[in-house]
Motif scaffolding. Structure first.
Motif, PDB file in Angstrom:
ATOM      1  N   HIS A   1      32.569 -42.010  40.948  1.00 23.93           N
ATOM      2  CA  HIS A   1      33.924 -41.540  41.242  1.00 23.93           C
ATOM      3  C   HIS A   1      34.782 -41.524  39.841  1.00 23.93           C
ATOM      4  O   HIS A   1      35.473 -40.603  39.724  1.00 23.93           O
ATOM      5  N   GLN A   2      34.489 -42.655  38.970  1.00 25.53           N
ATOM      6  CA  GLN A   2      35.208 -42.739  37.847  1.00 25.53           C
ATOM      7  C   GLN A   2      34.899 -41.549  36.796  1.00 25.53           C
ATOM      8  O   GLN A   2      35.745 -41.064  36.277  1.00 25.53           O
ATOM      9  N   GLN A   3      33.693 -41.110  36.781  1.00 24.98           N
ATOM     10  CA  GLN A   3      32.986 -39.927  35.892  1.00 24.98           C
ATOM     11  C   GLN A   3      33.542 -38.740  36.479  1.00 24.98           C
ATOM     12  O   GLN A   3      33.834 -37.970  35.848  1.00 24.98           O
ATOM     13  N   ALA A   4      33.765 -38.476  37.849  1.00 27.72           N
ATOM     14  CA  ALA A   4      34.132 -37.425  38.471  1.00 27.72           C
ATOM     15  C   ALA A   4      35.635 -37.086  38.151  1.00 27.72           C
ATOM     16  O   ALA A   4      35.953 -36.102  37.834  1.00 27.72           O
ATOM     17  N   LEU A   5      36.405 -38.249  37.962  1.00 30.39           N
ATOM     18  CA  LEU A   5      37.833 -38.156  37.843  1.00 30.39           C
ATOM     19  C   LEU A   5      37.908 -37.757  36.369  1.00 30.39           C
ATOM     20  O   LEU A   5      38.664 -36.838  35.911  1.00 30.39           O
ATOM     21  N   GLU A   6      37.231 -38.400  35.555  1.00 34.27           N
ATOM     22  CA  GLU A   6      37.208 -38.019  33.916  1.00 34.27           C
ATOM     23  C   GLU A   6      36.913 -36.616  33.842  1.00 34.27           C
ATOM     24  O   GLU A   6      37.324 -35.914  32.883  1.00 34.27           O
ATOM     25  N   LEU A   7      35.976 -36.030  34.325  1.00 28.86           N
ATOM     26  CA  LEU A   7      35.144 -34.755  34.109  1.00 28.86           C
ATOM     27  C   LEU A   7      36.472 -33.556  34.880  1.00 28.86           C
ATOM     28  O   LEU A   7      36.463 -32.773  34.242  1.00 28.86           O
ATOM     29  N   ALA A   8      36.853 -33.960  36.063  1.00 28.98           N
ATOM     30  CA  ALA A   8      37.787 -33.125  36.397  1.00 28.98           C
ATOM     31  C   ALA A   8      39.065 -33.174  35.999  1.00 28.98           C
ATOM     32  O   ALA A   8      39.771 -32.035  35.773  1.00 28.98           O
ATOM     33  N   LEU A   9      39.563 -34.452  35.718  1.00 34.58           N
ATOM     34  CA  LEU A   9      41.127 -34.324  35.332  1.00 34.58           C
ATOM     35  C   LEU A   9      41.386 -34.722  33.915  1.00 34.58           C
ATOM     36  O   LEU A   9      42.508 -34.663  33.253  1.00 34.58           O
ATOM     37  N   GLY A  10      40.350 -35.188  33.337  1.00 32.89           N
ATOM     38  CA  GLY A  10      40.343 -35.510  31.917  1.00 32.89           C
ATOM     39  C   GLY A  10      40.780 -34.296  30.861  1.00 32.89           C
ATOM     40  O   GLY A  10      41.754 -34.430  29.913  1.00 32.89           O
ATOM     41  N   PRO A  11      40.080 -33.187  30.999  1.00 30.21           N
ATOM     42  CA  PRO A  11      40.797 -32.071  30.014  1.00 30.21           C
ATOM     43  C   PRO A  11      41.871 -31.283  30.739  1.00 30.21           C
ATOM     44  O   PRO A  11      42.407 -30.230  30.120  1.00 30.21           O
ATOM     45  N   VAL A  12      42.353 -31.691  31.778  1.00 31.14           N
ATOM     46  CA  VAL A  12      43.730 -31.031  32.288  1.00 31.14           C
ATOM     47  C   VAL A  12      44.703 -30.779  31.461  1.00 31.14           C
ATOM     48  O   VAL A  12      45.566 -29.797  31.501  1.00 31.14           O
ATOM     49  N   TRP A  13      45.053 -31.983  30.624  1.00 34.54           N
ATOM     50  CA  TRP A  13      46.134 -32.015  29.635  1.00 34.54           C
ATOM     51  C   TRP A  13      46.075 -30.806  28.725  1.00 34.54           C
ATOM     52  O   TRP A  13      47.212 -30.247  28.328  1.00 34.54           O
ATOM     53  N   GLN A  14      44.799 -30.417  28.415  1.00 36.26           N
ATOM     54  CA  GLN A  14      45.143 -29.125  27.561  1.00 36.26           C
ATOM     55  C   GLN A  14      45.260 -27.799  28.481  1.00 36.26           C
ATOM     56  O   GLN A  14      45.952 -26.901  27.945  1.00 36.26           O
ATOM     57  N   VAL A  15      44.689 -27.834  29.563  1.00 27.43           N
ATOM     58  CA  VAL A  15      45.295 -26.748  30.563  1.00 27.43           C
ATOM     59  C   VAL A  15      46.858 -26.760  30.844  1.00 27.43           C
ATOM     60  O   VAL A  15      47.378 -25.680  30.792  1.00 27.43           O
ATOM     61  N   VAL A  16      47.353 -27.942  30.873  1.00 29.51           N
ATOM     62  CA  VAL A  16      48.754 -28.106  31.099  1.00 29.51           C
ATOM     63  C   VAL A  16      49.513 -27.759  29.961  1.00 29.51           C
ATOM     64  O   VAL A  16      50.583 -27.113  30.065  1.00 29.51           O
ATOM     65  N   LEU A  17      48.762 -27.919  28.767  1.00 27.41           N
ATOM     66  CA  LEU A  17      49.457 -27.503  27.475  1.00 27.41           C
ATOM     67  C   LEU A  17      49.600 -25.969  27.626  1.00 27.41           C
ATOM     68  O   LEU A  17      50.741 -25.421  27.098  1.00 27.41           O
ATOM     69  N   ALA A  18      48.740 -25.417  27.857  1.00 21.78           N
ATOM     70  CA  ALA A  18      48.475 -23.941  27.873  1.00 21.78           C
ATOM     71  C   ALA A  18      49.422 -23.427  28.969  1.00 21.78           C
ATOM     72  O   ALA A  18      50.016 -22.463  28.804  1.00 21.78           O
ATOM     73  N   SER A  19      49.390 -23.949  30.175  1.00 19.44           N
ATOM     74  CA  SER A  19      50.178 -23.488  31.219  1.00 19.44           C
ATOM     75  C   SER A  19      51.715 -23.575  30.969  1.00 19.44           C
ATOM     76  O   SER A  19      52.494 -22.807  31.265  1.00 19.44           O
ATOM     77  N   MET A  20      52.103 -24.879  30.286  1.00 17.43           N
ATOM     78  CA  MET A  20      53.429 -25.065  29.944  1.00 17.43           C
ATOM     79  C   MET A  20      53.974 -23.969  28.727  1.00 17.43           C
ATOM     80  O   MET A  20      54.957 -23.498  29.191  1.00 17.43           O
ATOM     81  N   ALA A  21      53.007 -23.527  27.898  1.00 16.56           N
ATOM     82  CA  ALA A  21      53.463 -22.710  27.070  1.00 16.56           C
ATOM     83  C   ALA A  21      53.763 -21.154  27.697  1.00 16.56           C
ATOM     84  O   ALA A  21      54.717 -20.505  27.154  1.00 16.56           O
ATOM     85  N   GLY A  22      52.707 -20.908  28.284  1.00 19.30           N
ATOM     86  CA  GLY A  22      52.639 -19.690  28.867  1.00 19.30           C
ATOM     87  C   GLY A  22      54.069 -19.346  29.957  1.00 19.30           C
ATOM     88  O   GLY A  22      54.407 -18.419  29.936  1.00 19.30           O
ATOM     89  N   TYR A  23      53.900 -20.684  30.741  1.00 22.09           N
ATOM     90  CA  TYR A  23      54.938 -20.521  31.716  1.00 22.09           C
ATOM     91  C   TYR A  23      56.413 -20.404  30.979  1.00 22.09           C
ATOM     92  O   TYR A  23      57.276 -19.382  31.789  1.00 22.09           O
ATOM     93  N   ALA A  24      56.507 -21.272  29.848  1.00 26.04           N
ATOM     94  CA  ALA A  24      57.932 -21.207  29.412  1.00 26.04           C
ATOM     95  C   ALA A  24      58.225 -19.881  29.025  1.00 26.04           C
ATOM     96  O   ALA A  24      59.320 -19.442  29.091  1.00 26.04           O
ATOM     97  N   GLY A  25      57.230 -19.094  28.272  1.00 26.65           N
ATOM     98  CA  GLY A  25      57.461 -17.860  27.598  1.00 26.65           C
ATOM     99  C   GLY A  25      57.538 -16.839  28.475  1.00 26.65           C
ATOM    100  O   GLY A  25      58.477 -15.866  28.633  1.00 26.65           O
ATOM    101  N   GLY A  26      56.749 -16.929  29.746  1.00 24.17           N
ATOM    102  CA  GLY A  26      56.623 -15.831  30.668  1.00 24.17           C
ATOM    103  C   GLY A  26      57.720 -15.794  31.599  1.00 24.17           C
ATOM    104  O   GLY A  26      58.388 -14.763  31.847  1.00 24.17           O
TER     105      GLY A  26
END
Length: 224
Positions: A101-126
């Protein structure tokens, strides 16, 4: 220009919905999705809703209310990254299921911060581009030419958002070549504007309904 007060429950519901859509989109976008030659991400069916809500808020409640909604979505997205990090860092069970379960959380949510960074930049500009065009069009034409400003704001806002987001998020979901990035960006943009253009009559009717339901829109309340 005529705008409604943000003190009603309608604005609060739309604001909360917009924030939820933005957060869920960041999670969904961390998964790459392939439909034949089309490369996209798991948030492809969610994100157009954020722009439809943004159009409605700007048209009925004004640019300052839209700015509040954009900032709220921005903060909610940033807070979600912190919460995911805390969830991953918390000590879990040490049995096989707990470790898996821990490994699944790390795999699923671990890289989300990078997607959130992309989302925040695109969302703010768009969203800023989208709101500015909606406001500028209403300033020139008042209650007229709603479809024109919906169409133009959608095209420009989604173009800015998609290019910025896809460029930052592409490596996170496994896109490594220029052709893959081009497909991801082009089809992502095409899908979003097709959905929003197809739903434009619904959006326009919803805006008309909302204007009738907001007593301050036709009254003397100050613009928000």
């Amino acid at each position: 220009m005529r705008y409604a007060s943000i003190g009603s429950g309608n604005y609060a519901i739309m604001l909360a919905t917009m924030a939820v859509v933005v957060v869920l989109s960041s999670i969904g976008a961390s998964k790459g999705v392939v439909f034949g030659p089309v490369i996209t991400d798991g948030a492809f069916f969610l994100f157009p809703l954020a722009y439809i809500l943004g159009d409605m808020i700007t048209e009925v409640y004004g640019p300052r209310a839209a700015k509040r909604a954009i900032i709220t979505g921005f903060v909610a997205n940033a807070a979600s990254v912190l919460i995911y990090a805390i969830l991953i860092a918390l000590p879990g069970f040490d049995d096989d299921y707990g470790i898996a379960h821990q490994q699944a959380l790390e795999l699923a949510l671990g890289p989300v911060w990078q997607v959130v960074l992309a989302s925040m930049a695109g969302y703010a500009g768009g969203q800023t581009t989208n709101s500015l065009i909606m406001w500028s069009g209403k300033r020139r034409h008042s209650e007229k030419r709603l479809y024109q400003r919906l169409a133009s704001s959608t095209g420009a806002g989604e173009a800015v958002d998609t290019i910025v987001f896809c460029t930052i998020a592409a490596p996170v979901i496994g896109i490594t070549t220029f052709n893959q990035w081009l497909s991801y960006t082009f089809f992502g943009f095409l899908w979003k504007i097709l959905v929003q253009y197809a739903l434009m009559p619904v959006t326009a009717r919803a805006i008309g309904w909302l204007k009738k339901k907001e007593p301050t829109y036709w009254g003397d309340a100050p613009a928000s």
